[in-house]
Design a protein around this motif. Structure first.
Motif, PDB file in Angstrom:
ATOM      1  N   LEU A   1      33.335  50.587  49.891  1.00 40.66           N
ATOM      2  CA  LEU A   1      34.075  49.542  49.188  1.00 40.66           C
ATOM      3  C   LEU A   1      35.518  49.976  48.962  1.00 40.66           C
ATOM      4  O   LEU A   1      35.781  50.996  48.315  1.00 40.66           O
ATOM      5  CB  LEU A   1      33.406  49.231  47.846  1.00 40.66           C
ATOM      6  N   ALA A   2      36.457  49.199  49.509  1.00 39.58           N
ATOM      7  CA  ALA A   2      37.873  49.532  49.384  1.00 39.58           C
ATOM      8  C   ALA A   2      38.618  48.564  48.474  1.00 39.58           C
ATOM      9  O   ALA A   2      39.578  48.949  47.807  1.00 39.58           O
ATOM     10  CB  ALA A   2      38.534  49.546  50.761  1.00 39.58           C
ATOM     11  N   HIS A   3      38.189  47.306  48.458  1.00 41.39           N
ATOM     12  CA  HIS A   3      38.932  46.274  47.737  1.00 41.39           C
ATOM     13  C   HIS A   3      37.952  45.248  47.178  1.00 41.39           C
ATOM     14  O   HIS A   3      37.126  44.725  47.917  1.00 41.39           O
ATOM     15  CB  HIS A   3      39.919  45.603  48.703  1.00 41.39           C
ATOM     16  N   VAL A   4      38.037  44.998  45.894  1.00 44.22           N
ATOM     17  CA  VAL A   4      37.217  43.980  45.246  1.00 44.22           C
ATOM     18  C   VAL A   4      38.113  42.829  44.826  1.00 44.22           C
ATOM     19  O   VAL A   4      39.141  43.038  44.176  1.00 44.22           O
ATOM     20  CB  VAL A   4      36.480  44.537  44.009  1.00 44.22           C
ATOM     21  N   VAL A   5      37.726  41.618  45.211  1.00 43.38           N
ATOM     22  CA  VAL A   5      38.445  40.412  44.807  1.00 43.38           C
ATOM     23  C   VAL A   5      37.505  39.589  43.937  1.00 43.38           C
ATOM     24  O   VAL A   5      36.412  39.217  44.376  1.00 43.38           O
ATOM     25  CB  VAL A   5      38.890  39.581  46.030  1.00 43.38           C
ATOM     26  N   VAL A   6      37.906  39.336  42.716  1.00 45.29           N
ATOM     27  CA  VAL A   6      37.087  38.573  41.772  1.00 45.29           C
ATOM     28  C   VAL A   6      37.771  37.250  41.474  1.00 45.29           C
ATOM     29  O   VAL A   6      38.926  37.226  41.028  1.00 45.29           O
ATOM     30  CB  VAL A   6      36.856  39.361  40.465  1.00 45.29           C
ATOM     31  N   ALA A   7      37.084  36.159  41.742  1.00 48.33           N
ATOM     32  CA  ALA A   7      37.600  34.833  41.424  1.00 48.33           C
ATOM     33  C   ALA A   7      37.023  34.418  40.080  1.00 48.33           C
ATOM     34  O   ALA A   7      35.906  33.891  40.001  1.00 48.33           O
ATOM     35  CB  ALA A   7      37.227  33.829  42.510  1.00 48.33           C
ATOM     36  N   SER A   8      37.755  34.672  39.023  1.00 47.74           N
ATOM     37  CA  SER A   8      37.297  34.350  37.670  1.00 47.74           C
ATOM     38  C   SER A   8      38.435  34.607  36.699  1.00 47.74           C
ATOM     39  O   SER A   8      39.285  35.467  36.935  1.00 47.74           O
ATOM     40  CB  SER A   8      36.085  35.203  37.281  1.00 47.74           C
ATOM     41  N   GLY A   9      38.411  33.886  35.596  1.00 44.09           N
ATOM     42  CA  GLY A   9      39.370  34.130  34.532  1.00 44.09           C
ATOM     43  C   GLY A   9      38.703  34.722  33.308  1.00 44.09           C
ATOM     44  O   GLY A   9      39.304  34.766  32.236  1.00 44.09           O
ATOM     45  N   ASP A  10      37.470  35.192  33.473  1.00 48.22           N
ATOM     46  CA  ASP A  10      36.673  35.690  32.356  1.00 48.22           C
ATOM     47  C   ASP A  10      36.988  37.156  32.068  1.00 48.22           C
ATOM     48  O   ASP A  10      36.334  38.061  32.577  1.00 48.22           O
ATOM     49  CB  ASP A  10      35.192  35.512  32.666  1.00 48.22           C
ATOM     50  N   GLY A  11      38.004  37.391  31.252  1.00 53.04           N
ATOM     51  CA  GLY A  11      38.376  38.758  30.923  1.00 53.04           C
ATOM     52  C   GLY A  11      37.331  39.480  30.101  1.00 53.04           C
ATOM     53  O   GLY A  11      37.179  40.699  30.215  1.00 53.04           O
ATOM     54  N   ARG A  12      36.596  38.751  29.288  1.00 54.03           N
ATOM     55  CA  ARG A  12      35.578  39.386  28.453  1.00 54.03           C
ATOM     56  C   ARG A  12      34.502  40.065  29.293  1.00 54.03           C
ATOM     57  O   ARG A  12      34.047  41.157  28.974  1.00 54.03           O
ATOM     58  CB  ARG A  12      34.939  38.348  27.531  1.00 54.03           C
ATOM     59  N   ALA A  13      34.132  39.436  30.400  1.00 51.82           N
ATOM     60  CA  ALA A  13      33.081  39.987  31.250  1.00 51.82           C
ATOM     61  C   ALA A  13      33.596  41.002  32.255  1.00 51.82           C
ATOM     62  O   ALA A  13      32.898  41.964  32.585  1.00 51.82           O
ATOM     63  CB  ALA A  13      32.362  38.852  31.989  1.00 51.82           C
ATOM     64  N   PHE A  14      34.829  40.822  32.747  1.00 50.85           N
ATOM     65  CA  PHE A  14      35.260  41.595  33.907  1.00 50.85           C
ATOM     66  C   PHE A  14      36.389  42.585  33.676  1.00 50.85           C
ATOM     67  O   PHE A  14      36.585  43.480  34.504  1.00 50.85           O
ATOM     68  CB  PHE A  14      35.670  40.632  35.034  1.00 50.85           C
ATOM     69  N   ARG A  15      37.126  42.470  32.603  1.00 53.55           N
ATOM     70  CA  ARG A  15      38.298  43.332  32.446  1.00 53.55           C
ATOM     71  C   ARG A  15      37.951  44.819  32.505  1.00 53.55           C
ATOM     72  O   ARG A  15      38.497  45.557  33.349  1.00 53.55           O
ATOM     73  CB  ARG A  15      39.006  43.019  31.119  1.00 53.55           C
ATOM     74  N   GLU A  16      37.056  45.279  31.653  1.00 54.47           N
ATOM     75  CA  GLU A  16      36.748  46.716  31.612  1.00 54.47           C
ATOM     76  C   GLU A  16      36.093  47.211  32.896  1.00 54.47           C
ATOM     77  O   GLU A  16      36.491  48.265  33.421  1.00 54.47           O
ATOM     78  CB  GLU A  16      35.881  47.024  30.389  1.00 54.47           C
ATOM     79  N   PRO A  17      35.093  46.520  33.449  1.00 54.56           N
ATOM     80  CA  PRO A  17      34.507  46.993  34.713  1.00 54.56           C
ATOM     81  C   PRO A  17      35.515  47.057  35.857  1.00 54.56           C
ATOM     82  O   PRO A  17      35.481  47.997  36.665  1.00 54.56           O
ATOM     83  CB  PRO A  17      33.408  45.967  34.999  1.00 54.56           C
ATOM     84  N   LEU A  18      36.427  46.093  35.927  1.00 55.33           N
ATOM     85  CA  LEU A  18      37.408  46.099  37.007  1.00 55.33           C
ATOM     86  C   LEU A  18      38.428  47.218  36.826  1.00 55.33           C
ATOM     87  O   LEU A  18      38.832  47.870  37.795  1.00 55.33           O
ATOM     88  CB  LEU A  18      38.105  44.745  37.099  1.00 55.33           C
ATOM     89  N   GLU A  19      38.839  47.451  35.600  1.00 53.70           N
ATOM     90  CA  GLU A  19      39.765  48.551  35.343  1.00 53.70           C
ATOM     91  C   GLU A  19      39.107  49.893  35.652  1.00 53.70           C
ATOM     92  O   GLU A  19      39.777  50.820  36.143  1.00 53.70           O
ATOM     93  CB  GLU A  19      40.251  48.505  33.889  1.00 53.70           C
ATOM     94  N   ALA A  20      37.802  49.999  35.404  1.00 49.52           N
ATOM     95  CA  ALA A  20      37.081  51.229  35.742  1.00 49.52           C
ATOM     96  C   ALA A  20      37.053  51.452  37.248  1.00 49.52           C
ATOM     97  O   ALA A  20      37.150  52.587  37.729  1.00 49.52           O
ATOM     98  CB  ALA A  20      35.656  51.168  35.188  1.00 49.52           C
ATOM     99  N   LEU A  21      36.933  50.374  38.028  1.00 48.42           N
ATOM    100  CA  LEU A  21      36.959  50.500  39.481  1.00 48.42           C
ATOM    101  C   LEU A  21      38.314  51.016  39.961  1.00 48.42           C
ATOM    102  O   LEU A  21      38.385  51.853  40.870  1.00 48.42           O
ATOM    103  CB  LEU A  21      36.665  49.149  40.137  1.00 48.42           C
ATOM    104  N   VAL A  22      39.381  50.513  39.361  1.00 47.87           N
ATOM    105  CA  VAL A  22      40.725  50.964  39.737  1.00 47.87           C
ATOM    106  C   VAL A  22      40.861  52.459  39.494  1.00 47.87           C
ATOM    107  O   VAL A  22      41.438  53.192  40.313  1.00 47.87           O
ATOM    108  CB  VAL A  22      41.794  50.178  38.962  1.00 47.87           C
ATOM    109  N   GLU A  23      40.327  52.934  38.384  1.00 51.33           N
ATOM    110  CA  GLU A  23      40.379  54.361  38.067  1.00 51.33           C
ATOM    111  C   GLU A  23      39.643  55.205  39.106  1.00 51.33           C
ATOM    112  O   GLU A  23      39.953  56.377  39.296  1.00 51.33           O
ATOM    113  CB  GLU A  23      39.786  54.614  36.679  1.00 51.33           C
ATOM    114  N   GLN A  24      38.671  54.589  39.787  1.00 46.62           N
ATOM    115  CA  GLN A  24      37.903  55.298  40.812  1.00 46.62           C
ATOM    116  C   GLN A  24      38.494  55.107  42.210  1.00 46.62           C
ATOM    117  O   GLN A  24      37.872  55.479  43.202  1.00 46.62           O
ATOM    118  CB  GLN A  24      36.458  54.822  40.781  1.00 46.62           C
TER     119      GLN A  24
END
Length: 231
Positions: free
Chosen positions: A143-166
């Protein structure tokens, strides 16, 4: 966390769990590098709600996103050597099967895999299923790039930021009016859905407090005044 959805037809044709092809060159076993995967996960309930709120009404065909255009954009993002995987996650309200079926079949014909889940309670959303699928793809190592189509920051903000850190690139696509967590993020990329070529047949009638013309503009009601009598 809910299990990852079943593999798409593309997975069955090109199993993502295989680390790469192997060949014997001069008696030395070599492993071919696995193509980088660009994964799109589309949060249909959230995107539908955001679009309806943006328009102030149920979208007509002119204002419904064209998934063939999204697919072409994703292929361009992945590049000729990469793997592009497009998935849509949706809830199905009991009794709406015949209404939803043509949309689901159209998505599958374009090349999208669809994860459908019964909407039996207010809490039976697809957020955990989306996150589980991202996690499963990440565990496979390509997995190199994740694209999420959503505006739901409550559900996705922390998990997506964790992916960036990895070391995983992350882009959120949606509507700037309803994806504030991504628009303001310093680590997660954001692209307004309307900026993807060909996604909408006509320009969205977007007038908000952030985009007021110099002469002012009307902001239409989001519901009929008569709905006050129906509560």
């Amino acid at each position: 966390m809910s299990p990852s959805p079943a593999p798409s037809p593309a997975d069955l044709a090109h199993p993502a769990s295989i680390a790469g092809g192997q060949g014997d060159v001069n008696g030395v076993l070599e492993t071919e590098p696995t193509p980088a995967r660009t994964l799109l996960v589309w949060d249909a309930p959230n995107m539908d709600m955001s679009l309806g709120s943006l328009l102030g009404a149920r979208p007509t065909s002119a204002f419904r996103p064209r998934f063939d255009a999204v697919g072409r954009w994703l292929l361009g993002l992945a590049g000729p050597e990469g793997v592009a995987e497009a998935t849509v996650f949706t809830n199905v309200v009991p009794g709406s099967t015949e209404i939803v079926r043509p949309w689901v079949e159209a998505l599958r014909n374009v090349g999208f895999a669809v994860f459908a889940k019964p909407k039996t309670t207010e809490d039976s959303d697809v957020d955990d299923d989306m996150l589980a699928h991202i996690e499963a793809r990440h565990a496979e190592g390509d997995l190199a790039h994740v694209v999420v189509a959503s505006g739901d920051g409550r559900a996705f903000r922390e998990p997506l930021e964790a992916l960036v850190e990895q070391g995983i690139r992350v882009t959120v696509i949606g509507f700037r009016e309803y994806a504030a967590f991504a628009v303001a993020s310093e680590v997660v990329g954001f692209l307004d859905l309307e900026e993807i070529e060909g996604v909408f047949r006509e320009p969205l009638p977007r007038v908000s407090l952030d985009t007021l013309p110099a002469g002012g503009a009307w902001l239409q009601p989001l519901r009929s005044l008569r709905s006050l009598l129906e509560r």
